[in-house]
Design an enzyme around this catalytic site. Structure first.
Site, PDB file in Angstrom:
ATOM      1  N   ASP A 199     -15.655 -20.161  46.640  1.00 15.25           N
ATOM      2  CA  ASP A 199     -16.920 -19.622  46.988  1.00 15.25           C
ATOM      3  C   ASP A 199     -18.137 -20.091  46.412  1.00 15.25           C
ATOM      4  OD1 ASP A 199     -15.914 -17.670  48.599  1.00 15.25           O
ATOM      5  OD2 ASP A 199     -16.125 -15.919  47.445  1.00 15.25           O
ATOM      6  N   LYS A 229     -21.484 -22.349  52.270  1.00 21.79           N
ATOM      7  CA  LYS A 229     -22.432 -22.956  53.134  1.00 21.79           C
ATOM      8  C   LYS A 229     -22.978 -24.095  52.110  1.00 21.79           C
ATOM      9  CE  LYS A 229     -24.551 -19.557  54.856  1.00 21.79           C
ATOM     10  NZ  LYS A 229     -25.830 -18.742  55.085  1.00 21.79           N
ATOM     11  N   GLY A 276     -18.374 -13.686  40.289  1.00 23.82           N
ATOM     12  CA  GLY A 276     -18.270 -12.172  39.823  1.00 23.82           C
ATOM     13  C   GLY A 276     -16.841 -11.714  39.795  1.00 23.82           C
TER      14      GLY A 276
END
Ligand code: SAH
Length: 413
Positions: free
Chosen positions: A200, A222, A254
């Site tokens: 991510d 992105k 996280g």
């Protein structure tokens, strides 16, 4: 001077090994021999507690008497640790004439064989260390190697193609708030072993540089040159790789189960019959305020906190404000876009306009910046400073503690 010694790893499963001696040194040797599935026989007139319990559990056979000629016959390996030089000499020379390797605990310099200090990693990795006759040195080196194996710093990934009958495993790994040092040891270890990493945008991306070049990295974020993958595409790609027999680390920011859609990914794996495990991570909800010197609870100030997503509108925020006492700290994730509406909704739901608010952008990264205000003025302050996502918004009196504690991670102004 070169050492004439020769290193070898033995498969002792089912092989007879004789240990002469009943004390703690013999016990240590017997224990690791038992772990190697050797068929262990102890020769000793008495036993220390540890050996006695091995005997009681029938994991070793005990000959309750002094050593005598013929005891080592038919053994593949002998250890002698009697504490009595004459006996150790006798055992060693009997073994020598029978051409059996004998490890002497009393004196390495006259021993025919030595046991190295051993560090074990996952997947059968074993590192044996001989410290040149200095057992403390070998243990110290072994401990350092074991620590490096544990933290995934060594290139331990299997390079020979593994024969796997079923699917690989998907590991949903919480990467923490962005600093590589805040990734768990377990997460780091899995990264060192995996075939594929699906990462991510908010994960600790610095760790990717440390991966072996043949690990496939799939970027869902992105970033320039990559289009963003939808959640369905992410689910598809982790399942598809696992069904090909590859191990997948799904590296997330996280904690995977805190507003991280980890549950959906786990369900997709279940539906496809792919084994999945979760490795918790340090959530930004608690750690990013900490970076800025704000504990989410503090004795006498706040004894609870509520974590709310501001992603889909302000209703959940207003609801949390009404449900919880004013002393409950509110922590908003994904809260930048709707900050103005959120602050207004909180005041409309009964929070005082003077309630302190902090916005911490990019916590635990070199770009960390904190903006402090009140519910009444935070939106204007944030506009003026060009506050951007990712940021954690903290609402409550705990924000004032920052003045006394100071930031725990360096900040930009
Ligand atoms: N699963 C994650 C949260 C994912 S939602 C966790 O447990 O932390 C994404 C939001 O997390 C961002 O919009 C932001 O509010 C927060 N966030 C994650 N990392 C952050 C960081 N380093 N600094 C500030 N906010 C962060």
């Amino acid at each position: 001077m070169t050492s004439p010694s020769y290193a070898l790893v033995l498969d002792l499963a089912g092989k007879r090994v004789v240990v002469v001696g009943g004390g703690p040194v013999a016990a240590r040797r017997a224990t690791s021999l038992v772990t190697s599935d050797a068929q262990v026989e102890i020769v000793a007139p008495w036993l220390c507690e540890e050996l006695a319990s091995l005997v009681a559990d029938r994991r070793v056979v005990w000959h309750a008497r002094d050593y005598r000629i013929g005891d080592v016959d038919g053994a593949w390996l002998v250890h002698t640790a009697t504490g009595d030089r004459a006996t150790d000499d006798a055992v060693a020379s009997a073994a020598e004439s029978a051409r059996i390797w004998c490890v002497r605990a009393d004196d390495a310099t006259v021993s025919a064989a030595w046991t190295p200090a051993v560090a074990r990693g996952a997947d059968g990795v074993l590192v044996a260390v001989s410290g040149g006759g200095d057992p403390r040195r070998s243990r110290a080196i072994r401990d350092a190697v074991a620590a490096a194996l544990d933290t995934g710093e060594l290139p331990v990934r299997a390079t020979r193609s593994r024969v796997r009958s079923g699917p690989g495993t998907v590991h949903l790994v919480g990467g923490g708030p962005g600093d590589v040092g805040l990734l768990t040891v377990r997460g780091r270890r899995l990264l060192a072993h995996t075939d594929v990493v699906v990462v991510d945008r908010l994960a600790p991306r610095g760790v990717l540089e440390q991966l072996s070049s043949d690990v496939e990295v799939i970027d869902c974020g992105k970033t320039p040159g990559h289009h963003q993958l939808t959640q369905d595409q992410i689910n598809e790609v982790i399942v598809e790789r696992a069904l090909r027999g590859l191990d997948v680390v799904r590296l997330k920011g996280g904690d995977p189960f805190v507003l991280g859609r980890g549950g959906e990914e786990a369900l997709a794996c279940h539906a496809a019959g792919v084994p999945v495990e979760v490795v918790p991570g340090v959530t930004s909800a608690v750690s990013v305020p900490a970076a800025a010197g704000i504990p989410v609870t503090h004795r006498g100030v706040a004894s609870s906190f509520a974590l709310v997503s501001a992603h889909d509108g302000v209703d959940p925020i207003a609801h949390a404000a009404r449900e919880h006492a004013p002393t409950t700290t509110l922590v908003l994730l994904m809260g930048v876009r709707l900050l103005r509406d959120s602050a207004a909704a909180l005041v409309a739901s009964g929070r005082r306009p003077e309630t302190p608010v902090a916005i911490i952008e990019r916590g635990w990264t070199p770009g960390q910046r904190t903006t402090v205000g009140t519910l009444a003025d935070i939106a204007d302050l944030a506009d003026g400073r060009g506050v951007e996502s990712p940021a954690v918004v903290v609402v409550g009196d705990v924000v004032a503690l920052r003045e006394r504690l100071g930031a725990f991670s360096p900040e930009v102004r």
